[in-house]
Design an enzyme around this catalytic site. Sequence first.
Site, short mmCIF file in Angstrom:
data_model
loop_
_atom_site.label_atom_id
_atom_site.label_comp_id
_atom_site.label_asym_id
_atom_site.label_seq_id
_atom_site.Cartn_x
_atom_site.Cartn_y
_atom_site.Cartn_z
N ARG A 100 -29.31 102.57 105.79
CA ARG A 100 -29.89 101.40 104.98
C ARG A 100 -30.97 102.12 104.12
O ARG A 100 -30.90 101.14 103.27
CB ARG A 100 -30.77 101.17 106.11
CG ARG A 100 -29.76 99.90 106.91
CD ARG A 100 -30.63 100.22 108.30
NE ARG A 100 -30.57 100.79 109.88
CZ ARG A 100 -31.23 100.89 110.54
NH1 ARG A 100 -31.90 99.27 110.56
NH2 ARG A 100 -31.26 101.92 111.28
N GLU A 123 -27.55 107.02 96.40
CA GLU A 123 -28.24 107.81 97.19
C GLU A 123 -30.11 107.19 97.32
O GLU A 123 -30.03 106.99 96.12
CB GLU A 123 -28.55 108.69 97.49
CG GLU A 123 -27.53 109.37 98.44
CD GLU A 123 -28.42 109.40 99.89
OE1 GLU A 123 -29.03 108.92 100.35
OE2 GLU A 123 -28.29 109.78 100.85
N ASP A 124 -30.49 106.42 98.21
CA ASP A 124 -32.00 106.80 97.55
C ASP A 124 -33.57 107.82 97.85
O ASP A 124 -33.51 107.62 96.58
CB ASP A 124 -33.16 105.97 99.03
CG ASP A 124 -32.39 106.47 100.43
OD1 ASP A 124 -32.19 107.88 100.53
OD2 ASP A 124 -33.14 106.14 101.53
N ASP A 173 -33.30 115.05 99.51
CA ASP A 173 -34.05 116.36 99.81
C ASP A 173 -33.56 117.26 100.58
O ASP A 173 -33.72 118.58 98.86
CB ASP A 173 -34.72 115.45 101.20
CG ASP A 173 -35.98 116.36 101.96
OD1 ASP A 173 -36.73 117.15 101.14
OD2 ASP A 173 -36.55 116.02 103.41
N THR A 174 -33.35 117.57 101.69
CA THR A 174 -32.50 119.11 101.73
C THR A 174 -30.80 119.11 101.14
O THR A 174 -30.34 120.18 101.07
CB THR A 174 -32.55 119.49 103.21
OG1 THR A 174 -31.66 118.62 104.00
CG2 THR A 174 -33.50 119.73 104.32
N GLY A 175 -31.12 118.26 101.23
CA GLY A 175 -29.07 117.98 100.57
C GLY A 175 -28.13 118.01 100.93
O GLY A 175 -26.74 117.68 101.02
N THR A 207 -27.54 115.82 104.03
CA THR A 207 -26.74 114.68 104.16
C THR A 207 -25.50 114.20 103.49
O THR A 207 -25.16 114.14 102.95
CB THR A 207 -27.84 113.40 104.38
OG1 THR A 207 -28.65 113.53 105.25
CG2 THR A 207 -27.25 112.09 104.61
N LEU A 208 -25.96 114.50 102.00
CA LEU A 208 -25.14 114.53 100.66
C LEU A 208 -23.93 115.02 101.08
O LEU A 208 -23.06 115.28 100.46
CB LEU A 208 -26.39 114.39 98.91
CG LEU A 208 -25.31 114.78 98.15
CD1 LEU A 208 -24.90 112.56 97.98
CD2 LEU A 208 -26.20 113.91 96.46
N PHE A 222 -43.92 113.09 102.23
CA PHE A 222 -42.75 111.79 102.86
C PHE A 222 -43.29 110.72 101.98
O PHE A 222 -44.24 110.72 101.87
CB PHE A 222 -42.80 112.05 104.57
CG PHE A 222 -41.93 111.03 105.19
CD1 PHE A 222 -40.70 111.49 104.99
CD2 PHE A 222 -42.23 109.62 104.96
CE1 PHE A 222 -39.90 110.44 105.70
CE2 PHE A 222 -41.35 109.85 105.68
CZ PHE A 222 -40.33 109.51 106.07
N ASP A 254 -38.33 103.98 104.24
CA ASP A 254 -38.98 103.43 106.17
C ASP A 254 -39.75 104.63 106.64
O ASP A 254 -39.19 106.09 106.28
CB ASP A 254 -38.45 102.74 107.12
CG ASP A 254 -37.17 104.09 107.58
OD1 ASP A 254 -36.14 104.99 106.97
OD2 ASP A 254 -36.84 103.83 109.09
N ARG A 311 -39.72 99.28 104.58
CA ARG A 311 -38.72 99.57 103.62
C ARG A 311 -39.04 97.91 102.80
O ARG A 311 -38.34 98.01 101.48
CB ARG A 311 -37.56 98.71 104.06
CG ARG A 311 -36.85 100.24 105.34
CD ARG A 311 -35.41 99.11 105.85
NE ARG A 311 -35.08 100.56 106.36
CZ ARG A 311 -34.40 102.15 106.85
NH1 ARG A 311 -33.93 101.94 105.29
NH2 ARG A 311 -34.21 102.94 108.21
P1 5GP Z 1 -31.67 115.13 103.69
O1 5GP Z 1 -30.16 115.29 104.22
O2 5GP Z 1 -31.11 115.34 101.62
O3 5GP Z 1 -32.07 116.22 103.69
O4 5GP Z 1 -32.33 113.71 103.09
C1 5GP Z 1 -31.45 112.79 102.84
C2 5GP Z 1 -32.45 111.46 103.95
O5 5GP Z 1 -33.16 111.84 104.63
C3 5GP Z 1 -32.55 110.54 103.01
O6 5GP Z 1 -31.41 109.46 102.64
C4 5GP Z 1 -33.75 109.66 104.31
O7 5GP Z 1 -33.20 109.31 105.51
C5 5GP Z 1 -34.02 110.76 104.83
N1 5GP Z 1 -35.54 111.52 103.80
C6 5GP Z 1 -35.99 112.28 103.33
N2 5GP Z 1 -36.87 113.07 102.78
C7 5GP Z 1 -38.08 111.39 102.86
C8 5GP Z 1 -38.59 110.97 102.55
O8 5GP Z 1 -39.48 111.67 102.29
N3 5GP Z 1 -38.78 109.84 102.90
C9 5GP Z 1 -37.90 108.86 103.69
N4 5GP Z 1 -38.27 107.32 104.06
N5 5GP Z 1 -37.23 109.01 103.93
C10 5GP Z 1 -36.90 110.83 103.80
#
Ligand code: 5GP
Length: 171
Positions: free
Chosen positions: A39, A95-96, A99-101, A103-104, A148, A155, A161
Amino acid sequence: MQPRPLISAQDIAARVAALGNEIAVRLPEGSFAAVGILRGAFVFMADLVRAIPRDVRCDFLGVRSYGAATETSGVVQITSDLRLPISGKHVLLVEDIVDTGLTLRYLLDLLQAQGPASLQVCTLLNKPSRRRVEVPLDFVGFEIPDRFVVGYGLDAAQKYRNLPYVAVVDE
Ligand code: 5GP
């Protein structure tokens, strides 16, 4: 605990307008599909597509990632699939935050397997200091430090949100 503003609504609006124009120029000619990740990206997606002066189809991918409350495990569950086929289409993944990458990376592999003509990524926020896997980011709104953040679609336990700006919550 009250979120502290990090990026104002005005700064977001200015950056989204610039991104929209950049995307219009840099994406291959013809219509393309913007795919918003739910979301977190729903607010950004709504503003971004209105800032792109081109023919844009809109679709969404519902995603749930497992792990601790504020950190992804990289294991992603698709909760709602695309409605439109992307085979042979130009696709912009919206994407919003990256972070670690993890998910993407998962989502790019998933979409790439469906044979799009091209696949590019636009993220509102980027936390490069936390990257664990290499991911190509074609369009980035803002680079932010390792904090964060909430608001503008993002959220913390489903709260914040609807904040019109991006803010930091102290964990
Ligand atoms: P990644 O897989 O790149 O670590 O994380 C991606 C997902 O983690 C984002 O789409 C989001 O849902 C969540 N996320 C990562 N960092 C943050 C943050 O600072 N705030 C929030 N609300 N969600 C985050």
